[in-house]
Design a protein around this motif. Structure first.
Motif, short mmCIF file in Angstrom:
data_model
loop_
_atom_site.label_atom_id
_atom_site.label_comp_id
_atom_site.label_asym_id
_atom_site.label_seq_id
_atom_site.Cartn_x
_atom_site.Cartn_y
_atom_site.Cartn_z
N ASN A 76 -68.54 53.77 -15.76
CA ASN A 76 -69.02 53.49 -17.10
C ASN A 76 -70.17 52.51 -16.99
OD1 ASN A 76 -68.85 51.45 -19.59
ND2 ASN A 76 -68.26 53.48 -20.25
N VAL A 77 -71.26 52.81 -17.68
CA VAL A 77 -72.42 51.93 -17.73
C VAL A 77 -72.58 51.55 -19.20
CG1 VAL A 77 -74.87 51.67 -17.15
CG2 VAL A 77 -73.45 53.28 -15.86
N PHE A 78 -72.71 50.25 -19.48
CA PHE A 78 -72.72 49.76 -20.86
C PHE A 78 -73.79 48.68 -21.02
CE2 PHE A 78 -71.14 46.56 -23.93
CZ PHE A 78 -71.08 47.35 -25.07
N VAL A 79 -74.52 48.72 -22.14
CA VAL A 79 -75.45 47.63 -22.47
C VAL A 79 -74.98 46.97 -23.76
CG1 VAL A 79 -77.49 48.50 -21.27
CG2 VAL A 79 -77.09 49.21 -23.59
N PRO A 80 -74.70 45.66 -23.71
CA PRO A 80 -74.23 44.95 -24.89
C PRO A 80 -75.39 44.43 -25.74
CG PRO A 80 -74.08 43.51 -23.01
CD PRO A 80 -74.60 44.83 -22.51
N HIS A 81 -76.21 45.34 -26.20
CA HIS A 81 -77.39 44.98 -26.99
C HIS A 81 -77.50 45.92 -28.18
CE1 HIS A 81 -78.69 42.27 -23.83
NE2 HIS A 81 -78.50 43.24 -22.96
N THR A 82 -78.20 45.46 -29.22
CA THR A 82 -78.41 46.31 -30.40
C THR A 82 -79.85 46.78 -30.53
OG1 THR A 82 -78.84 44.38 -31.80
CG2 THR A 82 -76.55 45.19 -31.70
N SER A 83 -80.65 46.53 -29.49
CA SER A 83 -82.03 47.00 -29.52
C SER A 83 -82.46 47.58 -28.17
CB SER A 83 -82.98 45.88 -29.96
OG SER A 83 -82.83 44.74 -29.14
N ALA A 84 -81.47 47.95 -27.36
CA ALA A 84 -81.70 48.67 -26.11
C ALA A 84 -80.51 49.60 -25.94
CB ALA A 84 -81.79 47.72 -24.92
N SER A 85 -80.74 50.72 -25.29
CA SER A 85 -79.67 51.70 -25.14
C SER A 85 -79.74 52.36 -23.77
CB SER A 85 -79.76 52.74 -26.27
OG SER A 85 -81.03 53.37 -26.29
N LEU A 86 -78.88 53.33 -23.57
CA LEU A 86 -78.83 54.08 -22.31
C LEU A 86 -78.98 55.57 -22.61
CD1 LEU A 86 -75.74 52.27 -20.83
CD2 LEU A 86 -78.06 52.12 -19.92
N ILE A 87 -79.67 56.27 -21.74
CA ILE A 87 -79.75 57.72 -21.85
C ILE A 87 -79.70 58.34 -20.45
CG2 ILE A 87 -81.03 57.70 -24.03
CD1 ILE A 87 -83.55 58.49 -22.44
N ILE A 88 -79.28 59.58 -20.41
CA ILE A 88 -79.44 60.41 -19.22
C ILE A 88 -80.53 61.41 -19.57
CG2 ILE A 88 -78.39 62.16 -17.74
CD1 ILE A 88 -75.73 60.70 -18.08
N GLN A 89 -81.55 61.45 -18.73
CA GLN A 89 -82.70 62.30 -19.04
C GLN A 89 -83.39 62.71 -17.76
OE1 GLN A 89 -84.49 64.70 -20.69
NE2 GLN A 89 -83.48 63.56 -22.31
N GLU A 90 -84.29 63.67 -17.87
CA GLU A 90 -85.04 64.14 -16.70
C GLU A 90 -85.81 62.98 -16.07
OE1 GLU A 90 -88.83 66.90 -15.60
OE2 GLU A 90 -87.45 67.70 -17.10
N ASN A 91 -85.76 62.93 -14.74
CA ASN A 91 -86.47 61.87 -14.03
C ASN A 91 -87.54 62.40 -13.08
OD1 ASN A 91 -84.87 62.90 -12.01
ND2 ASN A 91 -83.94 60.96 -11.43
#
Length: 143
Positions: free
Chosen positions: A39-54
């Motif tokens: 599990n990968v988590f960011v405790p922020h309300t103005s940054a997030s996580l995505i899985i996308q083409e790299n």
């Protein structure tokens, strides 16, 4: 079954997609992860996580351009402006994405597709340091 956790501080230059894939794969290797979930988590309300083409940087440019059109900075309809013109737009962009990813771990690696990468999606324009929390649960040891 084993459990491991870690905390990263990610410094970056501001708005954009900041890839975490290699760092994640290295961490899984360092703890001896074999099979389980990370599990990968960011405790922020103005940054997030995505899985996308790299693979193709045009994908990242298009994602950033789409979000700029969808949720523009300094929209005159926003009431919340406490931290500048990118504040409320950053919160809305976060709502449209996610703060947590759960990824299967197989044979010691995050089981991502060939072209998939894990990204911290920073929505604020200024350089910041973000916290990323990791948790692995599963089997460890030699294959």
């Amino acid at each position: 079954m084993k459990h491991f956790s870690a905390e990263w501080k990610i410094q970056h230059g501001g708005r954009g997609l900041h890839e975490l894939t290699e760092k994640l794969q290295d961490w899984l290797q360092s703890i001896g992860a074999r099979e389980g979930l990370v599990n990968v988590f960011v405790p922020h309300t103005s940054a997030s996580l995505i899985i996308q083409e790299n693979a193709d940087p045009d994908v990242q440019r298009d994602i950033l351009g789409y979000f700029a059109r969808l949720v523009p900075d300094d929209d005159p309809h926003f009431y919340h402006r406490n931290e500048g013109p990118d504040d409320m737009s950053a919160h809305l962009r976060c709502v449209l994405t996610q703060n947590s990813l759960v990824i299967p771990v197989r044979e010691g690696r995050a089981a991502l597709g060939v072209w998939q990468g894990v990204f911290l999606f920073e929505h604020r324009t200024r350089p910041l340091t973000r916290q990323v929390l990791l948790s692995f649960q599963g089997a460890t040891g030699e294959f």
